[in-house]
Scaffold this motif. Structure first.
Motif, mmCIF file in Angstrom:
data_model
loop_
_atom_site.group_PDB
_atom_site.id
_atom_site.type_symbol
_atom_site.label_atom_id
_atom_site.label_comp_id
_atom_site.label_asym_id
_atom_site.label_seq_id
_atom_site.Cartn_x
_atom_site.Cartn_y
_atom_site.Cartn_z
ATOM 1 N N ALA A 152 0.808 -1.200 -0.297
ATOM 2 C CA ALA A 152 -0.008 -0.096 0.473
ATOM 3 C C ALA A 152 1.045 1.517 0.042
ATOM 4 O O ALA A 152 2.043 1.646 0.784
ATOM 5 N N GLY A 153 0.542 1.861 -0.612
ATOM 6 C CA GLY A 153 1.776 3.404 -1.462
ATOM 7 C C GLY A 153 1.434 4.573 0.168
ATOM 8 O O GLY A 153 -0.146 4.356 0.354
ATOM 9 N N LEU A 154 1.752 5.448 0.332
ATOM 10 C CA LEU A 154 1.527 6.648 1.304
ATOM 11 C C LEU A 154 -0.071 7.305 1.356
ATOM 12 O O LEU A 154 -0.780 6.978 1.673
ATOM 13 N N ILE A 155 -0.182 7.423 -0.620
ATOM 14 C CA ILE A 155 -1.779 8.142 -0.745
ATOM 15 C C ILE A 155 -2.357 6.676 -1.459
ATOM 16 O O ILE A 155 -1.613 6.765 -3.043
ATOM 17 N N PRO A 156 -2.698 6.305 -1.724
ATOM 18 C CA PRO A 156 -4.202 5.365 -1.968
ATOM 19 C C PRO A 156 -4.053 6.071 -3.307
ATOM 20 O O PRO A 156 -4.705 7.172 -3.930
ATOM 21 N N VAL A 157 -4.019 5.353 -4.373
ATOM 22 C CA VAL A 157 -3.942 5.763 -5.840
ATOM 23 C C VAL A 157 -3.269 5.885 -6.452
ATOM 24 O O VAL A 157 -2.342 6.178 -7.335
ATOM 25 N N LEU A 158 -2.014 7.437 -5.456
ATOM 26 C CA LEU A 158 -1.293 7.944 -5.648
ATOM 27 C C LEU A 158 0.036 8.026 -5.981
ATOM 28 O O LEU A 158 0.718 8.074 -6.357
ATOM 29 N N THR A 159 0.352 6.736 -4.880
ATOM 30 C CA THR A 159 1.369 6.586 -4.454
ATOM 31 C C THR A 159 1.255 4.477 -5.120
ATOM 32 O O THR A 159 0.941 4.650 -4.677
ATOM 33 N N LYS A 160 2.162 4.753 -5.900
ATOM 34 C CA LYS A 160 2.296 3.353 -6.239
ATOM 35 C C LYS A 160 3.899 2.788 -6.224
ATOM 36 O O LYS A 160 4.635 3.566 -6.343
#
Length: 537
Positions: A152-160
């Motif tokens: 899971a990235g820091l900001i969902p969708v925006l951090t891959k």
């Protein structure tokens, strides 16, 4: 104590020279062919190794110099680049072919292991089966272990984000003499599967077994140069192995392991160590006496006790101590000794004069301080130069050397106990923590005791084979028995560097132009609270 026909120098007939002068052994030309695979050492004084069964020469081995080893590492770095570029599926296919070839050509391996290490043939087969299991395991699972891992990235969708694995480079492996085939496979094969090249230094005494496996691996498709073997004393080439390795894997004594760890620490590279042990067995009051006594013979005397995970201390509940001891001593006294290349003998010989001297000294020290020898307790030169009877002691006190020191031979001491917690505390009262064994008719009770023992592997109703043979389980030591693990996913991933990659899209991770930092912090705090409530990934 029963025995098979002595394997002495006078029993072989005229004809082509055999390896070690052992009757039925391959021609010495086979040994000479394998020796030609050794890299370097042409300008250094060679050493001659001898067969434990007969005392006759096995082979003359070239010894590498410091400069030889450094040159080999340079060659290995070149070979590693193209090897790492190959798809991991290609590397897996080579290991599967190696598995098939090891089983197909096992008679060659069995002969070599027996001749070099002095093992009974069944103990040599344990090495063949372990080698096949390791090749198959990493032949099936390496791609899965090495595949990129999402998170899971820091900001969902925006951090891959993702994690990928890179090989360390060139792995240096220092292998012991006692399990020359199995431990070579357990350490070398996962390193190769991970995309590394390997420079291995097997012990001189059992070098032919490692060279045989290397030869078979190249027949299976391993490119020449990816796995190279050098020979030499640690005092002469140890510095080069440490200084040139991108990762060091060592199996051997605790003092040597500590010294190597200190040298590796100066370079800030990584290492794994499997070191000594003083492995306990706890026999619970409900244990099946006959099965436990039979299992204890295997646990204590396989490979003449020259096994890092073999049992050297047995704690038996007082309610069954006399009955167990009587059954165990009878089974030990019936063990068949011998040095023929067949399955008749149950136990072979010790491997070196040093081991014979240590075993003899430990038993005599115990005798002199009041210990009772229930069976065994003496060398058997009538069978061969390094044979020693499987030995059971009792009345061993804390001032006896073998009470706490590793004997690494066919010697075990029996102690009584009245409370299970007492037995666990005594089993744990050691600077070592490699392997342990628990025996009970109640599997759950055995598991609960096992979980309280400070050892890297614990076997319930088995001595060591259940964990040793389950390649998917990690194997290694606690306390002064080592650092790191072999086998399982960890046995491969330790040879890699983890790299984290994150791709950020859209929203920046710092306040943009015109956004007050205090407002940014407030918005981000609100977002963090919301993220905590999301399902975990």
């Amino acid at each position: 104590m029963t025995s098979t026909t002595p394997a002495s120098a006078g029993h072989h007939t005229e004809g082509p020279a055999t390896i070690g002068g052992v009757p039925g052994a391959p021609s010495s030309a086979r040994a000479e062919r394998l020796v030609r695979r050794v890299v370097g050492g042409r300008d250094s004084a060679p050493v001659q190794m001898h067969a434990p069964f007969t005392g006759q020469p096995i082979a003359t081995l070239p010894q590498a110099t410091d400069a030889d080893v450094r040159a080999v590492f340079d060659q290995a770095r070149e070979a590693q680049r193209s090897w790492a570029e190959r798809p991991v599926e290609d590397r897996q296919r080579i290991l599967i072919r190696l598995h098939d070839l090891v089983l197909k050509r096992q008679e060659e391996a069995l002969d070599l292991v027996q001749i070099e290490a002095g093992k009974a043939r069944m103990d040599a087969f344990d090495e063949v089966s372990a080698t096949a299991l390791v090749a198959a395991y990493y032949g099936k699972h390496s791609a899965k272990f090495l595949s990129p891992r999402g998170a899971a990235g820091l900001i969902p969708v925006l951090t891959k984000v993702g994690e990928i694995r890179h090989p360390k480079g060139v792995v240096g492996i220092i292998s012991p003499w006692n399990y020359p085939l199995a431990l070579t496979a357990m350490d070398v094969l996962p390193a190769l599967a991970a995309g590394n090249a390997v420079v291995q230094k097997p012990d001189n005494q059992t070098a032919l077994s490692a060279l045989w496996l290397q030869e078979v691996a190249e027949e299976a498709g391993l490119p020449a140069g990816v796995w190279q073997i050098v020979l030499g004393r640690g005092s002469k080439i140890g510095d080069a192995l440490v200084e040139e390795s991108d990762y060091l894997c060592f199996t051997g004594s605790t003092p040597t392991g500590k010294g190597l760890a200190a040298k590796v620490a100066e370079r800030l590279t990584s290492y794994s160590l499997e070191l000594g042990g003083k492995n306990p067995m706890i026999v619970l009051p409900d244990a099946d006496i006959a099965k436990t006594a039979t299992g204890a013979v295997t646990a204590c005397f396989s490979s003449a006790g020259q096994l890092c995970v073999s049992v050297e201390r047995i704690y038996v509940h007082e309610s069954i101590r006399e009955e167990f001891t009587r059954a165990f001593v009878a089974k030990t006294a019936a063990v068949r000794l011998g040095g023929a290349l067949d399955y008749q003998a149950q136990m072979g010989s010790l491997t070196s004069e040093d081991q014979l001297a240590t075993v003899s000294a430990h038993v005599e020290d115990a005798r002199s301080k009041g210990a009772t020898v229930l069976t065994g307790g003496k060398a058997r030169p009538d069978l061969g130069p390094l044979f020693y009877e499987p030995t059971v002691l009792t009345d061993v006190t804390e001032d006896v050397k073998l009470f706490a020191e590793e004997t690494f031979g066919p010697v075990v001491s029996i102690y009584g106990y009245t409370d299970v917690t007492e037995a666990i505390e005594r089993a744990n009262d050691t600077r070592f923590g490699l392997n342990a064994s628990v025996w009970s008719r109640n599997g759950r009770a055995g598991w609960e005791v096992a979980a309280r023992l400070k050892a890297g592997t614990v076997n319930v109703n088995e001595g060591f084979a259940a964990t040793f043979g389950t390649v998917g389980l990690p194997m290694g030591g606690m306390k002064e028995s080592g650092v790191g693990r072999r086998n399982g996913a960890e046995g491969l991933l330790k040879y890699t560097e983890a790299q984290a990659i994150a791709v950020q899209r859209g929203m920046p991770l710092r306040p943009g132009r015109g956004i007050p930092p205090k407002l940014w912090a407030r918005v981000l705090s609100t977002s963090l609270k919301a993220l905590r409530r999301l399902p975990r990934r």
